[in-house]
Motif scaffolding. Structure first.
Motif, short mmCIF file in Angstrom:
data_model
loop_
_atom_site.label_atom_id
_atom_site.label_comp_id
_atom_site.label_asym_id
_atom_site.label_seq_id
_atom_site.Cartn_x
_atom_site.Cartn_y
_atom_site.Cartn_z
N ASP A 24 0.82 -1.23 0.00
CA ASP A 24 0.00 0.00 0.00
C ASP A 24 0.84 1.27 0.00
O ASP A 24 0.54 2.20 -0.73
CB ASP A 24 -0.94 0.00 1.20
CG ASP A 24 -1.98 -1.10 1.09
OD1 ASP A 24 -2.25 -1.53 -0.05
OD2 ASP A 24 -2.51 -1.52 2.13
N GLY A 25 1.88 1.29 0.82
CA GLY A 25 2.80 2.41 0.76
C GLY A 25 3.64 2.24 -0.49
O GLY A 25 3.47 1.30 -1.26
N ASP A 26 4.55 3.11 -0.74
CA ASP A 26 5.35 2.99 -1.96
C ASP A 26 6.61 2.17 -1.70
O ASP A 26 7.67 2.47 -2.21
CB ASP A 26 5.71 4.39 -2.48
CG ASP A 26 6.15 4.35 -3.92
OD1 ASP A 26 5.83 3.38 -4.62
OD2 ASP A 26 6.82 5.31 -4.35
N TYR A 27 6.50 1.13 -0.89
CA TYR A 27 7.65 0.31 -0.53
C TYR A 27 7.76 -0.91 -1.44
O TYR A 27 6.77 -1.50 -1.84
CB TYR A 27 7.55 -0.17 0.92
CG TYR A 27 7.47 0.97 1.90
CD1 TYR A 27 6.31 1.19 2.62
CD2 TYR A 27 8.53 1.83 2.08
CE1 TYR A 27 6.22 2.23 3.51
CE2 TYR A 27 8.46 2.88 2.96
CZ TYR A 27 7.30 3.08 3.68
OH TYR A 27 7.21 4.11 4.55
N LYS A 28 8.96 -1.28 -1.75
CA LYS A 28 9.21 -2.46 -2.58
C LYS A 28 9.64 -3.60 -1.66
O LYS A 28 10.52 -3.43 -0.84
CB LYS A 28 10.30 -2.19 -3.60
CG LYS A 28 10.02 -1.00 -4.47
CD LYS A 28 9.17 -1.38 -5.63
CE LYS A 28 9.10 -0.24 -6.61
NZ LYS A 28 7.82 0.13 -7.02
#
Length: 53
Positions: A24-28
């Motif tokens: 959901d966050g912009d984390y990979k």
């Protein structure tokens, strides 16, 4: 799969590889996967051969 493709054979190939997913966050997130889905398909094309040259 589109209707113009004819699936002849489908299987899963065992191979270990890393894949990156996004939450959901912009984390990979780095994920270890162990199978790859493989499909052998035919691309169907129709040609009208009745017309005269």
């Amino acid at each position: 799969m589109s209707s113009r493709y004819l699936e002849v054979y489908s299987f899963q190939h065992s191979a270990k590889y890393f894949s990156f997913t996004q939450d959901d966050g912009d984390y990979k997130n780095k994920v270890l996967r162990d199978t790859i889905k493989v499909s052998v398909v035919l691309d169907l094309k129709w040609v009208d051969m009745r017309s005269e040259f």
